[in-house]
Design a protein around this motif. Structure first.
Motif, PDB file in Angstrom:
ATOM      1  N   LEU A   1       0.827  -1.215   0.000  1.00 32.11           N
ATOM      2  CA  LEU A   1       0.000   0.000   0.000  1.00 32.11           C
ATOM      3  C   LEU A   1       0.861   1.264   0.000  1.00 32.11           C
ATOM      4  N   ALA A   2       1.969   1.242   0.726  1.00 33.43           N
ATOM      5  CA  ALA A   2       2.863   2.407   0.747  1.00 33.43           C
ATOM      6  C   ALA A   2       3.471   2.646  -0.638  1.00 33.43           C
ATOM      7  N   VAL A   3       3.893   1.578  -1.292  1.00 35.50           N
ATOM      8  CA  VAL A   3       4.475   1.720  -2.633  1.00 35.50           C
ATOM      9  C   VAL A   3       3.408   2.165  -3.630  1.00 35.50           C
ATOM     10  N   LEU A   4       2.196   1.634  -3.516  1.00 33.41           N
ATOM     11  CA  LEU A   4       1.104   2.049  -4.395  1.00 33.41           C
ATOM     12  C   LEU A   4       0.802   3.531  -4.199  1.00 33.41           C
ATOM     13  N   ALA A   5       0.781   3.995  -2.950  1.00 35.57           N
ATOM     14  CA  ALA A   5       0.536   5.416  -2.675  1.00 35.57           C
ATOM     15  C   ALA A   5       1.640   6.283  -3.299  1.00 35.57           C
ATOM     16  N   LEU A   6       2.886   5.855  -3.156  1.00 29.10           N
ATOM     17  CA  LEU A   6       4.001   6.589  -3.767  1.00 29.10           C
ATOM     18  C   LEU A   6       3.853   6.625  -5.287  1.00 29.10           C
ATOM     19  N   TYR A   7       3.463   5.504  -5.862  1.00 30.50           N
ATOM     20  CA  TYR A   7       3.246   5.399  -7.306  1.00 30.50           C
ATOM     21  C   TYR A   7       2.174   6.391  -7.760  1.00 30.50           C
ATOM     22  N   LEU A   8       1.087   6.483  -7.003  1.00 30.90           N
ATOM     23  CA  LEU A   8      -0.003   7.400  -7.365  1.00 30.90           C
ATOM     24  C   LEU A   8       0.431   8.852  -7.220  1.00 30.90           C
ATOM     25  N   VAL A   9       1.163   9.172  -6.155  1.00 28.97           N
ATOM     26  CA  VAL A   9       1.654  10.541  -5.960  1.00 28.97           C
ATOM     27  C   VAL A   9       2.586  10.927  -7.104  1.00 28.97           C
ATOM     28  N   LEU A  10       3.503  10.036  -7.453  1.00 36.56           N
ATOM     29  CA  LEU A  10       4.419  10.334  -8.556  1.00 36.56           C
ATOM     30  C   LEU A  10       3.673  10.479  -9.874  1.00 36.56           C
TER      31      LEU A  10
END
Length: 159
Positions: free
Chosen positions: A125-134
């Protein structure tokens, strides 16, 4: 002097070795330790395989950050091919290690999956959130589909 080379069978045992000795040697060779995490060499190779997979994902997502004259930027097909082989190796070794942790334990498949989700899902979930922010910071580089972005994100959240 030992056993002459012609008396050694293919399995490395002398020709006259009893079947029970051969069977014991084979069992020892194929045995998986109950604590598979103690196999540091396998963990090391698995880490190297994960690094290869990371290189592919990094190149796919952030190749625009690499200097255009760098070796990695000029050889994307090679990076992808090596990374995909790293993925194959990672899955084979992970299966071996997971099998080793389950041997001799009385655990259900549901308990195993629950523990794996508790361990992996927060990081996912943390990596997915980072992916969405980027994706919002660099919209030209975003991989979110123009149509159905919410469904795409929902599918990823649900794995």
């Amino acid at each position: 002097m030992g056993v002459p080379p012609t008396a050694i069978a293919v399995d490395g045992m002398p020709d006259g070795a009893p079947a029970s000795t051969r069977a014991a040697a084979l069992r020892a060779l194929l045995a998986v330790p109950v604590n598979a995490h103690a196999i540091h060499a396998v963990d090391g190779v698995r880490g190297f395989a994960a690094l290869l997979v990371f290189a592919v994902h990094y190149h796919a997502a952030f190749s625009y950050l690499l200097p255009t004259r760098s070796w990695i930027a000029r050889n994307p097909d090679y990076v992808a091919a090596v990374g995909f082989q790293g993925l194959n190796l990672f899955f084979v070794l992970s299966g071996f290690l997971i099998y080793g942790t389950l041997v001799g334990k009385s655990t259900t498949a549901w308990e195993f999956l629950k523990r794996r989700l508790q361990r992996i899902y927060p990081v996912f979930l943390a990596v997915l959130a980072l992916y969405l922010v980027l994706g919002f910071v660099f919209p030209a580089r975003s991989k979110l589909p123009a149509d159905g972005a919410a469904l795409y994100v929902l599918k990823n959240v649900l794995l």
